[in-house]
Scaffold this active site. Structure first.
Site, PDB file in Angstrom:
ATOM      1  N   GLU A   1    -101.156 -30.300  39.230  1.00 21.08           N
ATOM      2  CA  GLU A   1    -102.829 -29.849  39.467  1.00 21.08           C
ATOM      3  C   GLU A   1    -101.891 -27.618  39.022  1.00 21.08           C
ATOM      4  OE1 GLU A   1    -105.671 -31.145  40.796  1.00 21.08           O
ATOM      5  OE2 GLU A   1    -105.566 -32.655  40.747  1.00 21.08           O
TER       6      GLU A   1
ATOM      7  N   GLU B   1    -103.089 -41.890  37.455  1.00 17.86           N
ATOM      8  CA  GLU B   1    -104.661 -41.764  37.602  1.00 17.86           C
ATOM      9  C   GLU B   1    -105.520 -42.150  36.966  1.00 17.86           C
ATOM     10  OE1 GLU B   1    -105.150 -38.090  40.284  1.00 17.86           O
ATOM     11  OE2 GLU B   1    -103.134 -38.050  40.671  1.00 17.86           O
TER      12      GLU B   1
END
Ligand code: G3I
Length: 372
Positions: free
Chosen positions: A157, A262
């Protein structure tokens, strides 16, 4: 007496659930020739306290990710203290069941202790000192599991939604080459591991552009990057399967592997935050935001199943480039979406319900595998 009876009843129910898990057709078999079917597992599952969850993990999945066990705050809570007790059990679990084992993650702006960025006096570190800490952490963690963890989420991220680099302390102190350095250190620590850049919302064209530019930059500098992880925290209404298709295609074109890392699909009302998985977001509780406390209506259950099927058709289309599709949790009870961005909601984003029973979405995904 009563306690004794309920203990026996509990044990019988768990045994029945385990038997049912073992007799259910397996996703990992249905997609064996396409990609790994992975799942994020938690501490109770790693340590064998969640027997029902473990039965599903062992029978349905051939890859695991740790939901929290390998994050910096867990394995390296203090400057001179590593704690590998849970992480060692995680890796042993994967080895025992011959799974593709994922390490998540090495560098992130969340779940990293404040001491990492400060000296003993509380002042911010300089570039060289932080790089030395980063190298020590990566060498120690990746080195410990060399040849045993097959794939590492090296940087997690690092991008903003507009595609620019996030102004994290990693970025502010080291500069943008903290990403290159992290990949380089990970490669030095285990030259055989697959190294991944992992992010959410890569279906958004602006953010994806940032990811593509980042990968190209690393490739031009001959930094070893093997894969990009699309987290795929999806909602019922966005993104579209076509946008997922475009995201995978754009990354695939760079010559890297793509992983869905995810996956979950949130069915609860959106709180106006747009597509994100920013864990720092918190919204006040409100019954209107938690409409399915007593169960999911059949119509929504069906929408969820159809949507999972549509996305798996896209994944199959890209089977040559996709290394794995990993769900972010086993059952709905375990999902992070029960507590984010609103605490205490009843969420339904995964394939198994709160009793560990397969949902229509599970059957839908099995069905897609046999459409060929
Ligand atoms: O360990 C403490 C426990 O001691 C305490 O009693 C309890 C009370 O709240 O909190 C526990 O920590 C929680 C931790 O999960 C372990 O369960 C944290 O509050 C909670 O915030 C944390 O959430 C994790 C989240 O990352 C936070 O960053 C989720 O489990 C985990 O699934 C989630 O995973 C992230 C990926 O790493 C990156 N991409 C997004 C994804 C979903 O948020």
């Amino acid at each position: 007496m009563y306690d004794h009876q309920s203990l026996i009843l509990g044990a019988v129910l768990v045994a029945a659930a385990i038997a049912s898990a073992q007799s259910t057709p397996a996703l990992k078999d249905a997609y064996r020739n396409d990609f790994y079917i992975g799942v994020a597992i938690n501490a109770a599952q790693i340590t064998g306290q969640d027997q029902r969850g473990d039965a599903l993990i062992e029978s349905q999945f051939d890859s695991i990710s740790p939901d929290n066990a390998l994050k910096w705050e867990k394995v390296h809570p203090q400057p001179d203290k590593y704690d590998f007790r849970l992480a060692d059990q995680y890796v042993a679990f994967g080895e025992e069941h011959h799974m593709f084992i994922v390490g998540h993650n090495l560098v992130w702006h969340e779940q990293v202790p404040a001491w990492v960025f400060h000296d003993a006096q509380g002042n911010l570190l300089g570039r060289d000192a932080l790089l030395a800490r980063l190298r020590d952490h990566i060498y120690t963690v990746v080195g410990r599991y060399k040849g045993r963890i097959q794939s590492w989420d090296v940087v997690n991220e690092a991008l903003n939604d507009d595609g620019t680099l996030r102004q994290s302390l990693w970025f502010k102190i080291i500069g943008e080459d903290y990403i290159e350095k992290a990949f380089q250190y990970a490669h030095e620590a285990d030259p055989g591991a697959q190294l991944t850049y992992n992010d959410y919302n890569l279906e958004n064209p602006a953010k994806r552009k940032g990811a593509v530019a980042l990968v190209k930059k690393l490739q031009a500098e001959e930094i070893p990057i093997d894969a990009v992880g699309i987290q795929a925290h999806l909602r019922l209404d966005s993104p579209t399967p076509e946008q997922e298709d475009a995201a995978i295609s754009a990354l695939e074109a760079l010559g890297v592997k793509v992983a869905i890392t995810e996956l979950d699909i949130d069915v609860l009302p959106s709180v106006g935050y747009g597509p994100t998985a920013d864990v720092s977001l918190h919204v006040r509780q409100d019954p209107k935001l938690n409409p399915y406390v007593k169960g999911l209506p059949d119509s929504v259950q069906q929408q969820l199943a159809d949507r999972y099927a549509a996305f798996f058709r896209v994944f199959l289309k890209h089977r040559g480039a996709l290394s794995r599709v990993t769900f972010w949790g086993v059952t709905d009870a375990q999902s992070w979406l029960n507590n984010w961005p609103v605490a205490g909601r009843t969420s339904y984003p995964l394939l198994f319900d709160r009793n560990g029973q397969p949902k229509p979405a599970f059957q839908a995904i099995l069905g897609v595998a046999s459409e060929r």
